[in-house]
Design a protein around this motif. Structure first.
Motif, PDB file in Angstrom:
ATOM      1  N   GLU A  16      43.513  55.320  14.579  1.00 18.81           N
ATOM      2  CA  GLU A  16      44.373  55.799  15.654  1.00 18.81           C
ATOM      3  C   GLU A  16      45.826  55.550  15.272  1.00 18.81           C
ATOM      4  N   ALA A  17      46.691  56.516  15.569  1.00 20.67           N
ATOM      5  CA  ALA A  17      48.108  56.348  15.297  1.00 20.67           C
ATOM      6  C   ALA A  17      48.863  56.454  16.610  1.00 20.67           C
ATOM      7  N   SER A  18      50.059  55.857  16.651  1.00 17.32           N
ATOM      8  CA  SER A  18      50.863  55.943  17.864  1.00 17.32           C
ATOM      9  C   SER A  18      51.431  57.349  17.998  1.00 17.32           C
ATOM     10  N   GLU A  19      51.892  57.668  19.211  1.00 15.03           N
ATOM     11  CA  GLU A  19      52.488  58.987  19.453  1.00 15.03           C
ATOM     12  C   GLU A  19      53.682  59.209  18.527  1.00 15.03           C
ATOM     13  N   GLU A  20      54.465  58.132  18.294  1.00 16.93           N
ATOM     14  CA  GLU A  20      55.632  58.263  17.420  1.00 16.93           C
ATOM     15  C   GLU A  20      55.204  58.615  15.998  1.00 16.93           C
ATOM     16  N   GLU A  21      54.146  57.962  15.544  1.00 19.40           N
ATOM     17  CA  GLU A  21      53.658  58.229  14.185  1.00 19.40           C
ATOM     18  C   GLU A  21      53.141  59.661  14.065  1.00 19.40           C
ATOM     19  N   LEU A  22      52.421  60.101  15.111  1.00 16.46           N
ATOM     20  CA  LEU A  22      51.898  61.471  15.095  1.00 16.46           C
ATOM     21  C   LEU A  22      53.035  62.481  15.062  1.00 16.46           C
ATOM     22  N   LEU A  23      54.059  62.195  15.877  1.00 16.51           N
ATOM     23  CA  LEU A  23      55.204  63.108  15.948  1.00 16.51           C
ATOM     24  C   LEU A  23      55.949  63.143  14.610  1.00 16.51           C
ATOM     25  N   ALA A  24      56.053  61.988  13.964  1.00 16.14           N
ATOM     26  CA  ALA A  24      56.732  61.932  12.659  1.00 16.14           C
ATOM     27  C   ALA A  24      55.963  62.770  11.636  1.00 16.14           C
ATOM     28  N   ARG A  25      54.634  62.703  11.693  1.00 19.00           N
ATOM     29  CA  ARG A  25      53.827  63.514  10.761  1.00 19.00           C
ATOM     30  C   ARG A  25      54.017  65.001  11.049  1.00 19.00           C
ATOM     31  N   LEU A  26      54.056  65.319  12.336  1.00 18.03           N
ATOM     32  CA  LEU A  26      54.237  66.723  12.715  1.00 18.03           C
ATOM     33  C   LEU A  26      55.601  67.232  12.255  1.00 18.03           C
ATOM     34  N   ASP A  27      56.640  66.408  12.436  1.00 19.69           N
ATOM     35  CA  ASP A  27      57.984  66.822  12.004  1.00 19.69           C
ATOM     36  C   ASP A  27      58.028  67.051  10.499  1.00 19.69           C
ATOM     37  N   GLU A  28      57.299  66.208   9.780  1.00 21.53           N
ATOM     38  CA  GLU A  28      57.236  66.358   8.322  1.00 21.53           C
ATOM     39  C   GLU A  28      56.603  67.709   7.954  1.00 21.53           C
ATOM     40  N   VAL A  29      55.528  68.043   8.659  1.00 22.24           N
ATOM     41  CA  VAL A  29      54.845  69.326   8.425  1.00 22.24           C
ATOM     42  C   VAL A  29      55.787  70.486   8.731  1.00 22.24           C
ATOM     43  N   ILE A  30      56.455  70.403   9.898  1.00 18.29           N
ATOM     44  CA  ILE A  30      57.346  71.495  10.311  1.00 18.29           C
ATOM     45  C   ILE A  30      58.462  71.687   9.288  1.00 18.29           C
ATOM     46  N   SER A  31      59.083  70.587   8.862  1.00 18.62           N
ATOM     47  CA  SER A  31      60.213  70.747   7.934  1.00 18.62           C
ATOM     48  C   SER A  31      59.758  71.267   6.577  1.00 18.62           C
ATOM     49  N   SER A  32      58.517  70.958   6.175  1.00 18.86           N
ATOM     50  CA  SER A  32      58.079  71.451   4.865  1.00 18.86           C
ATOM     51  C   SER A  32      57.632  72.910   4.911  1.00 18.86           C
ATOM     52  N   TYR A  33      57.319  73.415   6.107  1.00 17.34           N
ATOM     53  CA  TYR A  33      56.848  74.806   6.223  1.00 17.34           C
ATOM     54  C   TYR A  33      57.866  75.756   6.830  1.00 17.34           C
ATOM     55  N   LYS A  34      58.870  75.182   7.471  1.00 14.01           N
ATOM     56  CA  LYS A  34      59.744  75.984   8.330  1.00 14.01           C
ATOM     57  C   LYS A  34      60.309  77.233   7.661  1.00 14.01           C
ATOM     58  N   GLU A  35      60.714  77.108   6.408  1.00 10.57           N
ATOM     59  CA  GLU A  35      61.370  78.236   5.731  1.00 10.57           C
ATOM     60  C   GLU A  35      60.378  79.203   5.096  1.00 10.57           C
ATOM     61  N   LYS A  36      59.097  78.874   5.143  1.00 11.09           N
ATOM     62  CA  LYS A  36      58.115  79.741   4.475  1.00 11.09           C
ATOM     63  C   LYS A  36      57.663  80.864   5.399  1.00 11.09           C
ATOM     64  N   PRO A  37      57.486  82.071   4.859  1.00  5.72           N
ATOM     65  CA  PRO A  37      56.982  83.151   5.715  1.00  5.72           C
ATOM     66  C   PRO A  37      55.537  82.892   6.117  1.00  5.72           C
ATOM     67  N   GLY A  38      55.193  83.303   7.321  1.00  6.97           N
ATOM     68  CA  GLY A  38      53.818  83.135   7.800  1.00  6.97           C
ATOM     69  C   GLY A  38      53.410  81.688   7.982  1.00  6.97           C
ATOM     70  N   ALA A  39      54.383  80.823   8.297  1.00  7.81           N
ATOM     71  CA  ALA A  39      54.100  79.387   8.324  1.00  7.81           C
ATOM     72  C   ALA A  39      53.456  78.911   9.620  1.00  7.81           C
ATOM     73  N   LEU A  40      53.514  79.736  10.659  1.00  2.05           N
ATOM     74  CA  LEU A  40      53.086  79.223  11.965  1.00  2.05           C
ATOM     75  C   LEU A  40      51.609  78.792  11.974  1.00  2.05           C
ATOM     76  N   ILE A  41      50.742  79.621  11.422  1.00  2.00           N
ATOM     77  CA  ILE A  41      49.311  79.283  11.462  1.00  2.00           C
ATOM     78  C   ILE A  41      49.010  78.004  10.671  1.00  2.00           C
ATOM     79  N   PRO A  42      49.493  77.879   9.418  1.00  2.00           N
ATOM     80  CA  PRO A  42      49.235  76.604   8.735  1.00  2.00           C
ATOM     81  C   PRO A  42      49.819  75.397   9.457  1.00  2.00           C
ATOM     82  N   VAL A  43      51.001  75.568  10.073  1.00  2.99           N
ATOM     83  CA  VAL A  43      51.585  74.448  10.828  1.00  2.99           C
ATOM     84  C   VAL A  43      50.672  74.074  12.002  1.00  2.99           C
TER      85      VAL A  43
END
Ligand code: FES
Length: 187
Positions: A16-43
């Motif tokens: 189990e991870a804290s909400e902050e940890e989960l959010l940090a992982r999500l932000d990492e995913v978003i920033s690594s995919y944000k500029e890629k085309p068609g990124a919404l589904i993988p995100v």
């Protein structure tokens, strides 16, 4: 008979991870995919892997992070059946409703599972052990009717024996999971 193969997403007790940890992982995913085309589904797929499902606040966070309207994000989630906006059980059961499985008793298997679990399609048992969904062809048509439970494909499922299959996933049995690729077993 049962054949087993890997397909699982999900988590284990104790990680189990804290909400902050989960959010940090999500932000990492978003920033690594944000500029890629068609990124919404993988995100969204990765977000579901992080949270186990896609609650509204996560969808809003993704919309903001990806500079997309919330309606677009929610629309994609609603379109694809593999996304879920409600928590799933520890074990996800999918019953194949493809043609081969349907004509060989897939609906009867589904009815037996609904009765055994006391839930309908799209629902989760109160103890959060099982969620029940339907799906299309798993590519196991020759051994229909088929269901998957997490990463395991069960072939030639008989309605009268679904209780025996479910018993393999009970909390007591979960301590000794079936080895992946263990081949076929009688149900
Ligand atoms: S129709 Fe069910 S596995 Fe193909």
């Amino acid at each position: 008979m049962t054949e087993e193969s890997k397909t699982k997403e999900g988590c284990c007790p104790g990680c189990e991870a804290s909400e902050e940890e989960l959010l940090a992982r999500l932000d990492e995913v978003i920033s690594s995919y944000k500029e890629k085309p068609g990124a919404l589904i993988p995100v969204l797929q990765l977000a579901q892997g992080i949270y186990g499902y896609l609650p509204e606040h996560v969808l809003k966070h993704i919309a903001r992070g990806m500079d997309k309207p919330y309606s677009e994000v929610a629309g994609v989630v609603g379109f694809y059946s593999f996304f879920s906006t409600v928590p799933r059980g520890r074990n996800l059961i999918r019953v194949c409703m493809g043609t081969a499985c349907y004509v060989r008793g897939g609906m009867q298997v589904l009815d037996a599972l609904k009765k055994e679990l006391g839930i309908d399609v799209g629902e989760t048992t109160e103890d959060r052990e099982f969620s029940l969904e339907v799906a299309r062809c798993f590519g196991a048509c020759g051994l229909a009717p088929a269901i998957t439970i997490n990463d395991i494909v069960h072939h030639r499922v008989k309605p009268a024996r679904v209780n025996q299959i479910l018993a393999q996933y009970s909390p007591a049995e979960a301590a000794e999971p079936v080895a992946a690729g263990a081949g076929e077993r009688s149900n």
